[in-house]
Design an enzyme around this catalytic site. Structure first.
Site, PDB file in Angstrom:
ATOM      1  N   THR A  43      41.859 -62.900   6.716  1.00 38.03           N
ATOM      2  CA  THR A  43      41.301 -62.816   7.417  1.00 38.03           C
ATOM      3  C   THR A  43      40.379 -64.037   8.112  1.00 38.03           C
ATOM      4  OG1 THR A  43      39.304 -61.528   9.127  1.00 38.03           O
ATOM      5  CG2 THR A  43      39.117 -62.150   6.439  1.00 38.03           C
ATOM      6  N   ASP A  44      40.418 -63.820   9.600  1.00 36.58           N
ATOM      7  CA  ASP A  44      39.738 -65.254  10.039  1.00 36.58           C
ATOM      8  C   ASP A  44      37.873 -65.404   9.790  1.00 36.58           C
ATOM      9  OD1 ASP A  44      39.059 -62.832  11.373  1.00 36.58           O
ATOM     10  OD2 ASP A  44      39.296 -63.991  13.488  1.00 36.58           O
ATOM     11  N   GLU A  45      38.170 -64.280   9.117  1.00 33.57           N
ATOM     12  CA  GLU A  45      36.404 -64.465   9.069  1.00 33.57           C
ATOM     13  C   GLU A  45      35.629 -65.211   7.796  1.00 33.57           C
ATOM     14  OE1 GLU A  45      33.923 -61.125   9.348  1.00 33.57           O
ATOM     15  OE2 GLU A  45      35.839 -59.666  11.154  1.00 33.57           O
ATOM     16  N   TYR A  75      31.605 -59.257   3.147  1.00 27.35           N
ATOM     17  CA  TYR A  75      33.466 -58.945   3.427  1.00 27.35           C
ATOM     18  C   TYR A  75      33.839 -60.763   3.491  1.00 27.35           C
ATOM     19  CZ  TYR A  75      37.310 -58.271   6.059  1.00 27.35           C
ATOM     20  OH  TYR A  75      38.796 -58.446   5.505  1.00 27.35           O
ATOM     21  N   LYS A  93      36.689 -62.305   0.834  1.00 24.60           N
ATOM     22  CA  LYS A  93      38.011 -62.475   1.263  1.00 24.60           C
ATOM     23  C   LYS A  93      38.628 -63.795   1.107  1.00 24.60           C
ATOM     24  CE  LYS A  93      40.921 -60.260   2.484  1.00 24.60           C
ATOM     25  NZ  LYS A  93      41.832 -59.041   2.444  1.00 24.60           N
TER      26      LYS A  93
HETATM   27  P1  NAD Z   1      41.863 -50.492   5.886  1.00 31.74           P
HETATM   28  O1  NAD Z   1      40.472 -50.615   5.661  1.00 31.74           O
HETATM   29  O2  NAD Z   1      42.151 -49.156   7.557  1.00 31.74           O
HETATM   30  O3  NAD Z   1      42.335 -49.710   4.975  1.00 31.74           O
HETATM   31  C1  NAD Z   1      42.298 -50.625   3.232  1.00 31.74           C
HETATM   32  C2  NAD Z   1      43.357 -49.593   2.430  1.00 31.74           C
HETATM   33  O4  NAD Z   1      43.275 -50.237   1.470  1.00 31.74           O
HETATM   34  C3  NAD Z   1      43.379 -48.481   2.202  1.00 31.74           C
HETATM   35  O5  NAD Z   1      43.746 -47.325   2.903  1.00 31.74           O
HETATM   36  C4  NAD Z   1      42.742 -48.192   1.532  1.00 31.74           C
HETATM   37  O6  NAD Z   1      43.332 -46.596   0.424  1.00 31.74           O
HETATM   38  C5  NAD Z   1      43.050 -48.716   0.135  1.00 31.74           C
HETATM   39  N1  NAD Z   1      42.236 -49.326  -0.646  1.00 31.74           N
HETATM   40  C6  NAD Z   1      41.358 -49.743  -0.919  1.00 31.74           C
HETATM   41  N2  NAD Z   1      40.738 -50.368  -1.882  1.00 31.74           N
HETATM   42  C7  NAD Z   1      41.849 -50.368  -2.814  1.00 31.74           C
HETATM   43  C8  NAD Z   1      42.375 -50.377  -4.103  1.00 31.74           C
HETATM   44  N3  NAD Z   1      41.176 -50.789  -4.746  1.00 31.74           N
HETATM   45  N4  NAD Z   1      42.874 -50.527  -4.677  1.00 31.74           N
HETATM   46  C9  NAD Z   1      44.379 -50.247  -4.225  1.00 31.74           C
HETATM   47  N5  NAD Z   1      44.531 -49.099  -2.495  1.00 31.74           N
HETATM   48  C10 NAD Z   1      43.118 -49.105  -2.073  1.00 31.74           C
HETATM   49  O7  NAD Z   1      42.010 -52.301   5.510  1.00 31.74           O
HETATM   50  P2  NAD Z   1      42.886 -52.567   7.490  1.00 31.74           P
HETATM   51  O8  NAD Z   1      41.916 -52.904   8.346  1.00 31.74           O
HETATM   52  O9  NAD Z   1      44.409 -52.542   7.713  1.00 31.74           O
HETATM   53  O10 NAD Z   1      42.861 -54.684   6.858  1.00 31.74           O
HETATM   54  C11 NAD Z   1      43.575 -54.629   6.067  1.00 31.74           C
HETATM   55  C12 NAD Z   1      44.089 -55.868   4.774  1.00 31.74           C
HETATM   56  O11 NAD Z   1      44.017 -57.121   6.534  1.00 31.74           O
HETATM   57  C13 NAD Z   1      42.612 -56.372   4.698  1.00 31.74           C
HETATM   58  O12 NAD Z   1      43.299 -56.911   3.715  1.00 31.74           O
HETATM   59  C14 NAD Z   1      42.096 -57.010   5.145  1.00 31.74           C
HETATM   60  O13 NAD Z   1      41.453 -57.888   5.205  1.00 31.74           O
HETATM   61  C15 NAD Z   1      43.085 -57.827   6.849  1.00 31.74           C
HETATM   62  N6  NAD Z   1      42.752 -58.446   7.770  1.00 31.74           N
HETATM   63  C16 NAD Z   1      42.622 -56.911   8.608  1.00 31.74           C
HETATM   64  C17 NAD Z   1      42.528 -56.798   9.870  1.00 31.74           C
HETATM   65  C18 NAD Z   1      41.845 -56.090  11.140  1.00 31.74           C
HETATM   66  O14 NAD Z   1      41.431 -56.237  11.614  1.00 31.74           O
HETATM   67  N7  NAD Z   1      41.565 -54.871  10.655  1.00 31.74           N
HETATM   68  C19 NAD Z   1      42.430 -58.735  10.399  1.00 31.74           C
HETATM   69  C20 NAD Z   1      42.287 -59.713   9.980  1.00 31.74           C
HETATM   70  C21 NAD Z   1      42.697 -59.504   7.914  1.00 31.74           C
HETATM   71  O1  DAU Z   2      38.903 -61.274  12.422  1.00 32.01           O
HETATM   72  C1  DAU Z   2      38.934 -60.104  11.814  1.00 32.01           C
HETATM   73  C2  DAU Z   2      38.164 -59.293  11.161  1.00 32.01           C
HETATM   74  O2  DAU Z   2      38.420 -58.208  11.768  1.00 32.01           O
HETATM   75  C3  DAU Z   2      38.762 -58.108   9.657  1.00 32.01           C
HETATM   76  O3  DAU Z   2      38.862 -58.699   8.565  1.00 32.01           O
HETATM   77  C4  DAU Z   2      37.572 -57.214   9.591  1.00 32.01           C
HETATM   78  O4  DAU Z   2      39.063 -56.331   8.466  1.00 32.01           O
HETATM   79  C5  DAU Z   2      37.885 -56.084  10.442  1.00 32.01           C
HETATM   80  O5  DAU Z   2      36.887 -54.764  10.482  1.00 32.01           O
HETATM   81  C6  DAU Z   2      37.231 -56.784  11.698  1.00 32.01           C
HETATM   82  O6  DAU Z   2      35.894 -57.417  11.548  1.00 32.01           O
HETATM   83  P1  DAU Z   2      35.047 -57.251  13.196  1.00 32.01           P
HETATM   84  O7  DAU Z   2      33.546 -57.108  12.107  1.00 32.01           O
HETATM   85  O8  DAU Z   2      34.918 -58.163  13.579  1.00 32.01           O
HETATM   86  O9  DAU Z   2      35.223 -55.799  13.574  1.00 32.01           O
HETATM   87  P2  DAU Z   2      34.222 -54.455  14.100  1.00 32.01           P
HETATM   88  O10 DAU Z   2      35.705 -54.086  14.583  1.00 32.01           O
HETATM   89  O11 DAU Z   2      33.670 -53.862  13.233  1.00 32.01           O
HETATM   90  O12 DAU Z   2      33.636 -54.974  14.791  1.00 32.01           O
HETATM   91  C7  DAU Z   2      33.783 -55.854  15.789  1.00 32.01           C
HETATM   92  C8  DAU Z   2      32.972 -56.434  17.001  1.00 32.01           C
HETATM   93  O13 DAU Z   2      32.831 -55.238  17.937  1.00 32.01           O
HETATM   94  C9  DAU Z   2      31.832 -57.253  16.403  1.00 32.01           C
HETATM   95  O14 DAU Z   2      31.596 -58.543  16.484  1.00 32.01           O
HETATM   96  C10 DAU Z   2      30.842 -56.069  16.096  1.00 32.01           C
HETATM   97  C11 DAU Z   2      31.286 -55.356  16.870  1.00 32.01           C
HETATM   98  N1  DAU Z   2      30.652 -53.916  16.905  1.00 32.01           N
HETATM   99  C12 DAU Z   2      31.001 -53.184  15.988  1.00 32.01           C
HETATM  100  C13 DAU Z   2      31.275 -52.208  15.254  1.00 32.01           C
HETATM  101  C14 DAU Z   2      31.401 -51.423  15.265  1.00 32.01           C
HETATM  102  C15 DAU Z   2      29.860 -53.358  18.219  1.00 32.01           C
HETATM  103  O15 DAU Z   2      29.131 -53.723  18.800  1.00 32.01           O
HETATM  104  N2  DAU Z   2      29.687 -51.396  17.955  1.00 32.01           N
HETATM  105  C16 DAU Z   2      30.196 -50.999  17.125  1.00 32.01           C
HETATM  106  O16 DAU Z   2      29.867 -49.773  16.955  1.00 32.01           O
END
Ligand code: NAD
Ligand code: DAU
Length: 361
Positions: free
Chosen positions: A135-137, A161, A165
């Site tokens: 992630t970019d975080e 989180y 990561k």
């Molecule tokens: P998600 O939370 O939707 O899904 C995570 C999956 O991992 C689920 O299916 C869960 O059952 C599985 N899981 C969790 N713990 C586990 C364990 N101990 N063993 C096996 N499986 C397990 O996540 P996502 O949003 O699809 O993110 C996927 C990956 O991409 C993560 O590594 C996240 O850090 C990264 N990522 C996400 C975003 C985003 O915006 N969602 C952006 C950048 C990177």
């Molecule tokens: O940047 C990549 C990341 O983006 C991933 O690595 C994470 O797994 C993913 O959860 C996401 O993180 P954020 O915290 O940016 O995503 P989220 O959707 O939770 O929030 C996006 C923005 O919206 C953030 O500034 C918080 C805000 N927010 C979020 C929620 C859930 C609100 O204002 N209200 C809300 O209820």
């Protein structure tokens, strides 16, 4: 046949990746290892393009015996590692789960991959790749005017989180450096699209908007994320796996950086068009400003120069086109959303995260 171990392939990005890979690569077989936590569901894997090339294994990436047995049983050539705890707000409530899965789980997977890779015969043309989805975080937050995150931006994770990561990224890099394991890492910005669990901003706003529930905007709503449509991310990951250089990192972004409030207002306008007769139309009347997230990162932005220039990848969706597609998916799959909304664990999460923030009914 190329055997690809996908971890977390029942979650949001993982399941979109499995759909994408089976459709795009007729020679790929997927072993999908997922613990099916609250964020994963087998419903995300119905209608796969080639189900006969998909093997689902329910299990934990921290289970060394299980992970090693998968490497022994299947001739795994590629690992694409998605499995993680992913919600920043949950990491503030319960960091322990993040330390376990994101750090211990990645370590367990790396060890099993290293053993299998070093024991495998080094036949010509036989390649191995461990790709870590990150992630970019890990880069922290940008101040106004600061340049976007590049691959050389120092790590400065702010949430539990992001810190876990970052730790997992360091482990992956170290396994490449020390043991020569062929690893790549991608650091991506915020994804959105079909099958995203409605705890994250965009699916939460759509799900609440459809139900006439409040749309909770943290703080002043002026935080900035770099939004990427999930299918573009899947394509980018596979591009890195096929053409990225082992030991290297690639940043992936969407080039869309509006403030959160603008994203929410755009979604409201889309819902108004889809549901003009809804009693809570205009949907923007549902917006409520609530207490901010502790330690909330103000701005993210990705510098995509490297992946564009070296691997010739760029996103194909704008935020406008991606949001319309996303809202259309949630409208067409309201049963998927409702099932989650009816789960006690989901209701408990909403109560826990939002009841203390004020202004929510
Ligand atoms: P998600 O939370 O939707 O899904 C995570 C999956 O991992 C689920 O299916 C869960 O059952 C599985 N899981 C969790 N713990 C586990 C364990 N101990 N063993 C096996 N499986 C397990 O996540 P996502 O949003 O699809 O993110 C996927 C990956 O991409 C993560 O590594 C996240 O850090 C990264 N990522 C996400 C975003 C985003 O915006 N969602 C952006 C950048 C990177
Ligand atoms: O940047 C990549 C990341 O983006 C991933 O690595 C994470 O797994 C993913 O959860 C996401 O993180 P954020 O915290 O940016 O995503 P989220 O959707 O939770 O929030 C996006 C923005 O919206 C953030 O500034 C918080 C805000 N927010 C979020 C929620 C859930 C609100 O204002 N209200 C809300 O209820």
């Amino acid at each position: 046949m190329q055997t690809v171990l996908v971890t977390g392939g029942a979650g949001f990005i993982g399941s979109n990746f499995v759909h994408y890979l089976l459709g795009a690569e007729p020679q790929a077989r997927v072993i999908n290892l997922d613990a099916l936590t609250y964020a994963g569901s087998l419903e995300n894997l119905v209608d796969l393009p080639a189900p006969e090339r998909h093997i689902f294994v329910q299990g934990d990436i921290c289970d060394a015996g299980l992970v090693e047995s998968l490497f022994q049983q299947y001739e795994i050539q590629v690992v694409v590692h998605f499995a993680a705890e992913t919600h920043v707000d949950r990491s503030i409530v319960d960091p322990g789960a993040f330390v376990r899965t994101n750090i211990q789980g990645t370590y367990t997977l790396l060890e099993a991959a290293r053993k299998a890779w070093s024991a495998a015969p080094q036949a010509p043309g036989r390649t191995f790749r461990f790709h870590h989805v990150s992630t970019d975080e890990v880069y922290g937050a940008l101040k106004p005017g600061e340049p976007a995150f590049s691959e050389t931006t120092p790590y400065a994770p702010n949430s539990p989180y992001a810190a876990t990561k970052a730790a997992s990224d360091h482990l992956v890099r170290a396994y490449g450096h020390t043991f020569g394991l062929p690893v790549t890492i991608s650091n991506c910005s915020n994804n959105y699209g079909p099958r995203q669990y409605p705890e994250k901003l965009i699916p939460l706003m759509i799900a609440n908007g459809l139900a006439g529930r409040p749309l909770p905007v943290y703080g002043d709503g002026q935080q900035v994320r770099d939004w990427l449509y999930v299918e573009d991310h899947c394509q980018a990951i596979w591009t890195v796996v096929r053409r990225g250089v082992p030991g290297e990192t690639y940043n992936i972004g969407g080039g869309n950086q509006p403030p959160n409030l603008e994203v929410v207002e755009t979604l409201c306008a889309i819902l108004d068009e889809y549901q003009p007769a809804a009693p809570y139309c205009p949907h923007r009347s549902l917006i409520q400003f609530v207490a901010d997230r502790p330690g909330h990162d103000r701005r993210y932005a990705i510098d995509m120069t490297r992946i564009q220039q070296e691997l010739n990848w760029r996103p194909s969706h704008t935020l406008a086109s991606g949001l319309v597609k996303t809202a259309a998916w949630y409208l067409a799959n309201q049963g998927w959303v409702r099932k989650i909304q009816q789960q006690e664990s989901y209701q408990q999460w909403l109560a826990r995260n939002y009841s203390q923030r004020g202004d929510m009914k």
